[in-house]
Motif scaffolding. Structure first.
Motif, PDB file in Angstrom:
ATOM      1  N   GLU A   1       0.830  -1.207   0.000  1.00 56.28           N
ATOM      2  CA  GLU A   1       0.000   0.000   0.000  1.00 56.28           C
ATOM      3  C   GLU A   1       0.868   1.263   0.000  1.00 56.28           C
ATOM      4  OE1 GLU A   1      -3.288   2.142   2.910  1.00 56.28           O
ATOM      5  OE2 GLU A   1      -3.009  -0.033   3.040  1.00 56.28           O
ATOM      6  N   LYS A   2       1.911   1.276   0.814  1.00 56.72           N
ATOM      7  CA  LYS A   2       2.796   2.443   0.894  1.00 56.72           C
ATOM      8  C   LYS A   2       3.575   2.622  -0.406  1.00 56.72           C
ATOM      9  CE  LYS A   2       4.586   5.937   2.995  1.00 56.72           C
ATOM     10  NZ  LYS A   2       3.790   7.152   3.198  1.00 56.72           N
ATOM     11  N   ALA A   3       4.053   1.519  -0.985  1.00 56.53           N
ATOM     12  CA  ALA A   3       4.786   1.602  -2.259  1.00 56.53           C
ATOM     13  C   ALA A   3       3.895   2.140  -3.362  1.00 56.53           C
ATOM     14  CB  ALA A   3       5.338   0.220  -2.631  1.00 56.53           C
ATOM     15  N   GLU A   4       2.641   1.676  -3.415  1.00 49.73           N
ATOM     16  CA  GLU A   4       1.699   2.166  -4.429  1.00 49.73           C
ATOM     17  C   GLU A   4       1.395   3.651  -4.220  1.00 49.73           C
ATOM     18  OE1 GLU A   4      -1.194  -1.239  -5.998  1.00 49.73           O
ATOM     19  OE2 GLU A   4      -1.502  -0.770  -3.886  1.00 49.73           O
TER      20      GLU A   4
ATOM     21  N   GLU B   1      12.899   5.437   0.383  1.00 48.49           N
ATOM     22  CA  GLU B   1      11.917   5.869   1.376  1.00 48.49           C
ATOM     23  C   GLU B   1      11.530   4.725   2.320  1.00 48.49           C
ATOM     24  OE1 GLU B   1       9.588   8.671   3.315  1.00 48.49           O
ATOM     25  OE2 GLU B   1      11.076   9.003   1.728  1.00 48.49           O
ATOM     26  N   LEU B   2      11.423   3.517   1.770  1.00 45.65           N
ATOM     27  CA  LEU B   2      11.009   2.369   2.582  1.00 45.65           C
ATOM     28  C   LEU B   2      12.201   1.561   3.105  1.00 45.65           C
ATOM     29  CD1 LEU B   2       7.910   1.064   0.570  1.00 45.65           C
ATOM     30  CD2 LEU B   2       7.988   2.688   2.466  1.00 45.65           C
TER      31      LEU B   2
ATOM     32  N   ARG C   1      15.655  -2.028  -4.496  1.00 47.39           N
ATOM     33  CA  ARG C   1      14.834  -1.753  -5.671  1.00 47.39           C
ATOM     34  C   ARG C   1      14.106  -3.018  -6.130  1.00 47.39           C
ATOM     35  NH1 ARG C   1      19.138   1.613  -5.841  1.00 47.39           N
ATOM     36  NH2 ARG C   1      18.755   3.754  -6.500  1.00 47.39           N
ATOM     37  N   GLU C   2      14.782  -4.161  -6.006  1.00 45.72           N
ATOM     38  CA  GLU C   2      14.173  -5.436  -6.389  1.00 45.72           C
ATOM     39  C   GLU C   2      12.937  -5.719  -5.536  1.00 45.72           C
ATOM     40  OE1 GLU C   2      17.470  -5.046  -5.682  1.00 45.72           O
ATOM     41  OE2 GLU C   2      18.196  -5.126  -7.758  1.00 45.72           O
ATOM     42  N   THR C   3      13.027  -5.390  -4.249  1.00 44.24           N
ATOM     43  CA  THR C   3      11.879  -5.603  -3.362  1.00 44.24           C
ATOM     44  C   THR C   3      10.715  -4.703  -3.760  1.00 44.24           C
ATOM     45  OG1 THR C   3      13.292  -6.292  -1.526  1.00 44.24           O
ATOM     46  CG2 THR C   3      11.082  -5.508  -0.954  1.00 44.24           C
ATOM     47  N   ILE C   4      11.005  -3.445  -4.101  1.00 44.29           N
ATOM     48  CA  ILE C   4       9.935  -2.532  -4.530  1.00 44.29           C
ATOM     49  C   ILE C   4       9.283  -3.030  -5.813  1.00 44.29           C
ATOM     50  CG2 ILE C   4       9.430  -0.193  -5.376  1.00 44.29           C
ATOM     51  CD1 ILE C   4       9.839  -0.469  -2.298  1.00 44.29           C
TER      52      ILE C   4
ATOM     53  N   SER D   1      13.075  -4.821   5.906  1.00 45.34           N
ATOM     54  CA  SER D   1      12.593  -3.443   5.931  1.00 45.34           C
ATOM     55  C   SER D   1      13.070  -2.775   7.215  1.00 45.34           C
ATOM     56  CB  SER D   1      11.062  -3.420   5.870  1.00 45.34           C
ATOM     57  OG  SER D   1      10.586  -2.103   6.013  1.00 45.34           O
ATOM     58  N   VAL D   2      13.583  -1.547   7.081  1.00 41.22           N
ATOM     59  CA  VAL D   2      14.100  -0.813   8.242  1.00 41.22           C
ATOM     60  C   VAL D   2      13.246   0.429   8.466  1.00 41.22           C
ATOM     61  CG1 VAL D   2      16.057   0.458   9.176  1.00 41.22           C
ATOM     62  CG2 VAL D   2      16.446  -1.620   7.848  1.00 41.22           C
TER      63      VAL D   2
END
Length: 203
Positions: A9-12, A27-28, A32-35, A55-56
Motif C-alpha cells: 500500500e505504501k509503495a503504491e 523511502e522504505l 529496488r528489487e523488493t519494490i 525493511s528498516v
C-alpha cells in the motif's frame, strides 16, 4: 510497516505521487528489487517468491531532532575513528538526499566541516539508471576528502553511485558512515564502511 500488505500500500501510494522505484526503495529502506516485487505483486502479476530483504523503520529517530542529534554524534565519532585508522584528513561531509542530509548536517556541525548534498535522480529509465549529482548550493567537493553519509545501505548501489560521482568530480571519498548496513560491507568501491548496526545473514 506491519506486514507485506502495508508495504504494498505504501509503495503504491509513493508511486502514485510520482516517485520512481529507486526513490520508493530509499523511502522504505528496502532494495529496488523488493519494490519491483511489491508493485508487481500488487497488480497480481507476480507469483515469484519475495526477495531476501529486511525493511528498516528508523522513524522513531528521524521524527525527533534530539534523538537524531544523538545518533549523529555517534556517527561523527565513528567517522573520526575511521579517519584516524586510515590517517585521512576530512574536509567535507556529503549527505545523500533525502535521509542522509539531516545526519550529515549534524555530523558536519559536530566536526566543524563543510556540508555537501548529493541529489539522487528524479527520473529513471528502468534499463539504465540516471546518475544523481552534487548540489551547487552547498559545500564544494572537488579536491576534497569526503565522508559519505546515509541512513541505510541496502544493496550498495546508491553508495557506489555517489562514490563514483564524487571521484568524477575530483573528490576523494575516505569513509562511508551509515546507521544500518544491510549488505554487511567492510568496503564499497574500496571505501571503508562504518555503520552503527551491520546485518549479517546466516543461511
Amino acid at each position: 510497516m506491519k506486514n507485506i500488505d502495508d508495504m504494498i500500500e505504501k509503495a503504491e501510494e509513493l508511486q502514485s505521487k510520482g516517485l520512481v522505484t529507486g526513490q520508493i526503495a530509499d523511502e522504505l529502506n528496502v532494495s529496488r528489487e523488493t519494490i519491483t516485487w511489491l508493485l508487481t505483486r500488487a497488480k497480481k502479476d507476480s507469483k515469484s517468491p519475495a526477495p531476501k530483504d529486511i525493511s528498516v523503520d528508523w522513524s522513531m529517530v528521524g521524527k525527533d531532532s534530539c534523538r537524531l542529534r544523538y545518533i549523529s554524534n555517534i556517527l561523527a565519532d565513528m567517522t573520526m575513528e575511521s579517519a584516524c585508522e586510515t590517517d585521512s584528513e576530512i574536509d567535507t561531509i556529503v549527505g545523500i538526499g533525502l535521509s542522509g542530509v539531516p545526519l550529515a548536517s549534524h555530523i558536519a556541525d559536530d566536526l566543524d566541516k563543510e556540508l555537501a548534498i548529493f541529489h539522487g535522480t528524479t527520473k529513471q529509465n528502468e534499463d539504465k539508471r540516471v546518475p544523481g549529482t552534487v548540489s551547487r548550493n552547498f559545500g564544494e567537493v572537488t579536491g576534497k576528502n569526503c565522508v559519505v553519509v546515509d541512513d541505510v545501505i541496502t544493496s550498495g548501489t546508491t553508495i557506489t553511485e555517489v562514490i563514483n560521482q564524487l571521484r568524477d568530480f575530483g573528490a576523494n571519498p575516505v569513509v562511508v558512515t551509515v546507521i544500518i548496513d544491510k549488505k554487511g560491507s567492510e568496503k564499497i568501491s574500496d571505501v571503508p564502511v562504518k555503520s552503527m548496526v551491520r546485518i549479517v545473514r546466516v543461511d
